[in-house]
Scaffold this active site. Structure first.
Site, PDB file in Angstrom:
ATOM      1  N   ASN A  10       0.853  -1.192   0.000  1.00  0.00           N
ATOM      2  CA  ASN A  10       0.000   0.000   0.000  1.00  0.00           C
ATOM      3  C   ASN A  10       0.890   1.245   0.000  1.00  0.00           C
ATOM      4  O   ASN A  10       1.467   1.597   1.016  1.00  0.00           O
ATOM      5  CB  ASN A  10      -0.896  -0.038   1.255  1.00  0.00           C
ATOM      6  CG  ASN A  10      -1.746   1.215   1.385  1.00  0.00           C
ATOM      7  OD1 ASN A  10      -1.844   2.011   0.452  1.00  0.00           O
ATOM      8  ND2 ASN A  10      -2.358   1.384   2.548  1.00  0.00           N
ATOM      9  N   TRP A  11       0.976   1.881  -1.166  1.00  0.00           N
ATOM     10  CA  TRP A  11       1.867   3.057  -1.279  1.00  0.00           C
ATOM     11  C   TRP A  11       1.205   4.352  -0.810  1.00  0.00           C
ATOM     12  O   TRP A  11       1.824   5.416  -0.874  1.00  0.00           O
ATOM     13  CB  TRP A  11       2.327   3.216  -2.736  1.00  0.00           C
ATOM     14  CG  TRP A  11       3.252   2.145  -3.197  1.00  0.00           C
ATOM     15  CD1 TRP A  11       3.811   1.158  -2.434  1.00  0.00           C
ATOM     16  CD2 TRP A  11       3.731   1.932  -4.525  1.00  0.00           C
ATOM     17  NE1 TRP A  11       4.607   0.352  -3.207  1.00  0.00           N
ATOM     18  CE2 TRP A  11       4.584   0.814  -4.498  1.00  0.00           C
ATOM     19  CE3 TRP A  11       3.525   2.592  -5.742  1.00  0.00           C
ATOM     20  CZ2 TRP A  11       5.225   0.330  -5.631  1.00  0.00           C
ATOM     21  CZ3 TRP A  11       4.161   2.118  -6.878  1.00  0.00           C
ATOM     22  CH2 TRP A  11       5.008   0.994  -6.820  1.00  0.00           C
ATOM     23  N   HIS A 105      -9.862   1.166   4.332  1.00  0.00           N
ATOM     24  CA  HIS A 105      -8.630   1.407   5.090  1.00  0.00           C
ATOM     25  C   HIS A 105      -8.920   2.403   6.211  1.00  0.00           C
ATOM     26  O   HIS A 105      -9.690   3.347   6.038  1.00  0.00           O
ATOM     27  CB  HIS A 105      -7.529   1.946   4.165  1.00  0.00           C
ATOM     28  CG  HIS A 105      -6.190   1.952   4.820  1.00  0.00           C
ATOM     29  ND1 HIS A 105      -5.824   2.927   5.717  1.00  0.00           N
ATOM     30  CD2 HIS A 105      -5.150   1.088   4.751  1.00  0.00           C
ATOM     31  CE1 HIS A 105      -4.602   2.661   6.167  1.00  0.00           C
ATOM     32  NE2 HIS A 105      -4.177   1.540   5.594  1.00  0.00           N
ATOM     33  N   GLU A 179      -5.898  -4.728  10.442  1.00  0.00           N
ATOM     34  CA  GLU A 179      -4.931  -3.656  10.664  1.00  0.00           C
ATOM     35  C   GLU A 179      -5.297  -2.883  11.928  1.00  0.00           C
ATOM     36  O   GLU A 179      -6.163  -1.987  11.890  1.00  0.00           O
ATOM     37  CB  GLU A 179      -4.942  -2.686   9.478  1.00  0.00           C
ATOM     38  CG  GLU A 179      -4.508  -3.304   8.184  1.00  0.00           C
ATOM     39  CD  GLU A 179      -3.852  -2.260   7.281  1.00  0.00           C
ATOM     40  OE1 GLU A 179      -2.675  -2.434   6.955  1.00  0.00           O
ATOM     41  OE2 GLU A 179      -4.509  -1.278   6.933  1.00  0.00           O
ATOM     42  N   GLY A 185       1.867   2.596  10.855  1.00  0.00           N
ATOM     43  CA  GLY A 185       2.851   3.677  10.755  1.00  0.00           C
ATOM     44  C   GLY A 185       3.628   3.944  12.035  1.00  0.00           C
ATOM     45  O   GLY A 185       4.417   4.883  12.097  1.00  0.00           O
ATOM     46  N   SER A 224       2.792  -1.768  10.437  1.00  0.00           N
ATOM     47  CA  SER A 224       4.216  -1.768  10.765  1.00  0.00           C
ATOM     48  C   SER A 224       4.914  -3.102  10.488  1.00  0.00           C
ATOM     49  O   SER A 224       5.815  -3.499  11.242  1.00  0.00           O
ATOM     50  CB  SER A 224       4.441  -1.316  12.212  1.00  0.00           C
ATOM     51  OG  SER A 224       4.051   0.032  12.349  1.00  0.00           O
ATOM     52  N   GLY A 245       2.706  -1.058   4.398  1.00  0.00           N
ATOM     53  CA  GLY A 245       2.708   0.353   4.013  1.00  0.00           C
ATOM     54  C   GLY A 245       4.133   0.847   3.831  1.00  0.00           C
ATOM     55  O   GLY A 245       4.766   0.616   2.791  1.00  0.00           O
TER      56      GLY A 245
HETATM   57  P1  PGA Z   1       2.383   0.586   7.728  1.00  0.00           P
HETATM   58  O1  PGA Z   1       0.989   0.780   6.956  1.00  0.00           O
HETATM   59  O2  PGA Z   1       2.985  -0.694   7.227  1.00  0.00           O
HETATM   60  O3  PGA Z   1       3.197   1.804   7.344  1.00  0.00           O
HETATM   61  O4  PGA Z   1       2.075   0.543   9.177  1.00  0.00           O
HETATM   62  C1  PGA Z   1       0.153  -0.292   6.742  1.00  0.00           C
HETATM   63  C2  PGA Z   1      -1.135   0.183   6.108  1.00  0.00           C
HETATM   64  O5  PGA Z   1      -1.607   1.279   6.422  1.00  0.00           O
HETATM   65  O6  PGA Z   1      -1.708  -0.526   5.266  1.00  0.00           O
END
Ligand code: PGA
Length: 263
Positions: A10-11, A105, A179, A185, A224, A245
């Site tokens: 997921n960019w 999301h 998630e 993040g 993460s 992400g």
């Molecule tokens: P992250 O994001 O890996 O940066 O925590 C994951 C996401 O939001 O799909």
């Protein structure tokens, strides 16, 4: 495909088309060097899906053609066409090469105020056009603190999947992305115990929503995920893949994750 691990990148709202080109070409090159990709197909027992922002979809689609890597949007609208300024329909996504759409999301739930009802309409519309979907669910920090994790997830699942039929699930892929909102993040994933227990719960919920379905939707973990924690997370028997992400936006880190998932 349902028994394969899924690695979903997921960019988010990042990259110009030039930056996307550099990243995609480096990923293809690196996967080739690692012998995970050869000629026109991925030589691995996993699916790799890239989800760039809308403006790069068409371009990335042309770069990954004949590689076995798949394309996803980060969202989709709930109508087929018409006066919905700024929105994008399933057929438009299919037209540029998407086989997947991400729906629900937590960043969209939070910043765009998407409700379970809106998400459900998107799910139904995408499935009606045979687009595969990854439906994201997850508890907030507050919900976890109040010990409402399961309740929150059950609500998102049951309302998000309302009206989805078992025959639709046999035709298109539905994947559930767990998630936890508070770890996205943050740099630190949820504990493997928490991941395993929520995935078990999601699986029980899916069995209860679709009681006669032979092959249940895959459940992937996101939040993460990085090249340090991937082995532990991917080794959990009820984790069918990962939604990545930050670490998916770096060629070396992302390819390392792919390598460790299939090893
Ligand atoms: P992250 O994001 O890996 O940066 O925590 C994951 C996401 O939001 O799909």
């Amino acid at each position: 495909m349902k028994n394969k691990k899924l690695i979903f990148a997921n960019w988010k709202m990042n990259f110009s088309s030039e930056q996307a080109r550099v990243l995609v070409e480096s990923i293809i090159d690196k996967l080739n060097k690692l012998e995970l990709l050869k000629g026109t197909a991925l030589k691995i027992d996993a699916e790799v899906v890239l989800a760039p922002a809308f403006p790069s979809l068409s371009f990335v689609s042309s770069l990954i053609r004949h590689t076995g890597i798949s394309l996803s949007s980060q969202d989709v609208f709930w109508e087929a066409k018409g006066p919905y300024t700024g929105e994008v329909s399933p057929s438009m996504l299919i037209d540029v090469g998407c086989t997947w759409a991400m729906i629900g999301h937590s960043e969209r739930r939070q910043y765009l105020l998407e409700t379970n009802e809106m998400i459900n309409k998107k799910v139904l519309n995408a499935l009606s056009q045979d687009l595969n979907i990854i439906l994201c669910v997850g508890e907030s920090f507050e919900q976890r603190r109040r010990k409402n994790t399961f309740e929150a997830i059950s609500d998102q699942l049951r309302r998000g999947l309302r009206g989805v039929t078992e025959s639709q699930l046999n035709e298109s892929e539905v994947v559930i992305g767990y998630e936890p909102v508070w770890v996205i993040g943050s740099g630190e994933a949820a504990s493997v115990e928490d991941i395993a227990s929520v995935h078990n719960f999601v699986s029980d919920e899916l069995k209860s929503i679709f009681p006669t379905l032979k092959s249940l939707p895959r459940i992937v973990y996101g939040g993460s995920v990085n090249s340090e924690n991937i082995e532990q997370i991917a080794s959990l028997s009820n984790v069918d893949g990962v939604l990545v992400g930050n670490a998916s936006m770096d060629c070396d880190k992302f390819c390392d994750i792919v390598l460790k998932v299939v090893k």
